[in-house]
Design a protein around this motif. Structure first.
Motif, PDB file in Angstrom:
ATOM      1  N   GLY A 272       0.741  -0.988  -0.048  1.00  0.00           N
ATOM      2  CA  GLY A 272      -0.233   0.259  -0.390  1.00  0.00           C
ATOM      3  C   GLY A 272       1.027   1.089   0.155  1.00  0.00           C
ATOM      4  N   ALA A 273       2.481   0.793  -0.562  1.00  0.00           N
ATOM      5  CA  ALA A 273       2.837   2.596  -0.538  1.00  0.00           C
ATOM      6  C   ALA A 273       3.590   2.794  -1.353  1.00  0.00           C
ATOM      7  CB  ALA A 273       4.501   2.156   0.469  1.00  0.00           C
ATOM      8  N   TYR A 274       2.229   2.349  -2.785  1.00  0.00           N
ATOM      9  CA  TYR A 274       2.738   3.155  -4.049  1.00  0.00           C
ATOM     10  C   TYR A 274       1.212   3.199  -4.855  1.00  0.00           C
ATOM     11  CZ  TYR A 274       5.091   4.222  -8.758  1.00  0.00           C
ATOM     12  OH  TYR A 274       5.295   4.270  -9.429  1.00  0.00           O
ATOM     13  N   ASP A 275       1.326   3.879  -5.980  1.00  0.00           N
ATOM     14  CA  ASP A 275      -0.091   4.165  -6.149  1.00  0.00           C
ATOM     15  C   ASP A 275      -0.584   2.696  -7.226  1.00  0.00           C
ATOM     16  OD1 ASP A 275      -2.033   5.042  -8.714  1.00  0.00           O
ATOM     17  OD2 ASP A 275      -2.878   5.835  -6.886  1.00  0.00           O
ATOM     18  N   GLY A 276      -1.293   1.525  -6.314  1.00  0.00           N
ATOM     19  CA  GLY A 276      -2.357   1.259  -6.915  1.00  0.00           C
ATOM     20  C   GLY A 276      -2.449   0.650  -8.426  1.00  0.00           C
ATOM     21  N   ALA A 277      -3.133   1.945  -8.868  1.00  0.00           N
ATOM     22  CA  ALA A 277      -3.550   2.040 -10.038  1.00  0.00           C
ATOM     23  C   ALA A 277      -2.120   2.213 -11.650  1.00  0.00           C
ATOM     24  CB  ALA A 277      -4.154   3.210 -10.028  1.00  0.00           C
ATOM     25  N   GLU A 278      -1.256   3.106 -10.209  1.00  0.00           N
ATOM     26  CA  GLU A 278      -0.219   3.408 -11.232  1.00  0.00           C
ATOM     27  C   GLU A 278       0.706   2.357 -11.309  1.00  0.00           C
ATOM     28  OE1 GLU A 278       3.942   5.905 -11.176  1.00  0.00           O
ATOM     29  OE2 GLU A 278       2.161   7.073 -10.868  1.00  0.00           O
ATOM     30  N   PHE A 279       0.604   1.428 -10.662  1.00  0.00           N
ATOM     31  CA  PHE A 279       1.576  -0.328 -10.674  1.00  0.00           C
ATOM     32  C   PHE A 279       1.286  -0.478 -11.537  1.00  0.00           C
ATOM     33  CE2 PHE A 279       2.270  -4.542  -9.422  1.00  0.00           C
ATOM     34  CZ  PHE A 279       3.666  -4.508  -9.699  1.00  0.00           C
ATOM     35  N   ALA A 280      -0.733  -1.424 -11.747  1.00  0.00           N
ATOM     36  CA  ALA A 280      -0.873  -2.387 -12.396  1.00  0.00           C
ATOM     37  C   ALA A 280      -1.061  -1.639 -14.029  1.00  0.00           C
ATOM     38  CB  ALA A 280      -2.169  -1.713 -11.754  1.00  0.00           C
ATOM     39  N   GLU A 281      -0.539  -0.236 -13.568  1.00  0.00           N
ATOM     40  CA  GLU A 281      -1.107   0.314 -15.659  1.00  0.00           C
ATOM     41  C   GLU A 281       0.228   0.431 -16.375  1.00  0.00           C
ATOM     42  OE1 GLU A 281      -2.171   3.756 -17.474  1.00  0.00           O
ATOM     43  OE2 GLU A 281      -3.523   3.882 -16.675  1.00  0.00           O
ATOM     44  N   MET A 282       1.429   0.510 -14.971  1.00  0.00           N
ATOM     45  CA  MET A 282       2.622   0.430 -15.660  1.00  0.00           C
ATOM     46  C   MET A 282       3.308  -2.027 -15.694  1.00  0.00           C
ATOM     47  SD  MET A 282       6.373   0.677 -13.009  1.00  0.00           S
ATOM     48  CE  MET A 282       5.896   2.129 -12.722  1.00  0.00           C
ATOM     49  N   ALA A 283       2.777  -2.372 -14.813  1.00  0.00           N
ATOM     50  CA  ALA A 283       2.400  -4.023 -14.682  1.00  0.00           C
ATOM     51  C   ALA A 283       2.342  -4.102 -16.307  1.00  0.00           C
ATOM     52  CB  ALA A 283       2.074  -4.816 -13.705  1.00  0.00           C
ATOM     53  N   ASP A 284       1.373  -3.852 -16.681  1.00  0.00           N
ATOM     54  CA  ASP A 284      -0.408  -4.676 -17.616  1.00  0.00           C
ATOM     55  C   ASP A 284       0.952  -4.428 -18.849  1.00  0.00           C
ATOM     56  OD1 ASP A 284      -1.706  -5.951 -16.158  1.00  0.00           O
ATOM     57  OD2 ASP A 284      -3.133  -4.470 -16.239  1.00  0.00           O
ATOM     58  N   ALA A 285       1.473  -2.323 -19.167  1.00  0.00           N
ATOM     59  CA  ALA A 285       1.943  -1.938 -19.994  1.00  0.00           C
ATOM     60  C   ALA A 285       3.298  -3.228 -20.931  1.00  0.00           C
ATOM     61  CB  ALA A 285       2.006  -0.854 -20.238  1.00  0.00           C
ATOM     62  N   PHE A 286       4.024  -3.157 -19.762  1.00  0.00           N
ATOM     63  CA  PHE A 286       5.190  -4.003 -19.822  1.00  0.00           C
ATOM     64  C   PHE A 286       4.854  -5.608 -20.670  1.00  0.00           C
ATOM     65  CE2 PHE A 286       8.840  -6.810 -18.146  1.00  0.00           C
ATOM     66  CZ  PHE A 286       9.636  -6.076 -19.173  1.00  0.00           C
TER      67      PHE A 286
END
Length: 127
Positions: free
Chosen positions: A57-71
């Motif tokens: 919970g220390a990093y924005d989940g939506a931003e992380f999800a988009e980054m991981a999915d785009a990769f």
């Protein structure tokens, strides 16, 4: 020098210890991510290091999800969180999911709502 600094920063992104570093000093964590991100080849390492941070919970989940999915999409792999769409036969649809039966659980773990169905829209492919 920039390439050397980027490689050094990426080497600091140990997935086993980065969450503690990031939680203790978010500014330093962000700077390491920024420096490592100068080299596109470090994206996988950045995502691996950020996953435990997002799960904590220390990093924005939506931003992380988009980054991981785009990769995942750039590597032609199924996406873990379902944020990416693609154009198939002139209509939008969700890029394939890595684990469709556990996607909502994975999304919940990083603070996201369950997936909602994609409303198909007309699109153009890059053929």
């Amino acid at each position: 020098l920039e390439a050397t600094n980027s490689d050094w920063a990426a080497a600091q992104l140990d997935p086993d210890g980065f969450a503690a570093l990031y939680t203790g000093n978010p500014e330093l964590g962000e700077e390491l991510i920024r420096l490592a991100g100068r080299n596109e080849s470090h994206r996988g390492r950045i995502i691996a290091a950020l996953e435990p941070v997002a799960l904590a919970g220390a990093y924005d989940g939506a931003e992380f999800a988009e980054m991981a999915d785009a990769f995942a999409v750039t590597e032609s792999r199924p996406q873990p969180y379902g944020t990416q769409l693609t154009c198939v036969d002139g209509m939008t649809e969700r890029w394939p999911l890595a684990n469709p039966d556990a996607t909502d659980e994975a999304r919940n773990a990083i603070g996201l709502d369950p997936l909602v169905p994609v409303e198909p829209e007309a699109c153009e492919t890059d053929d």
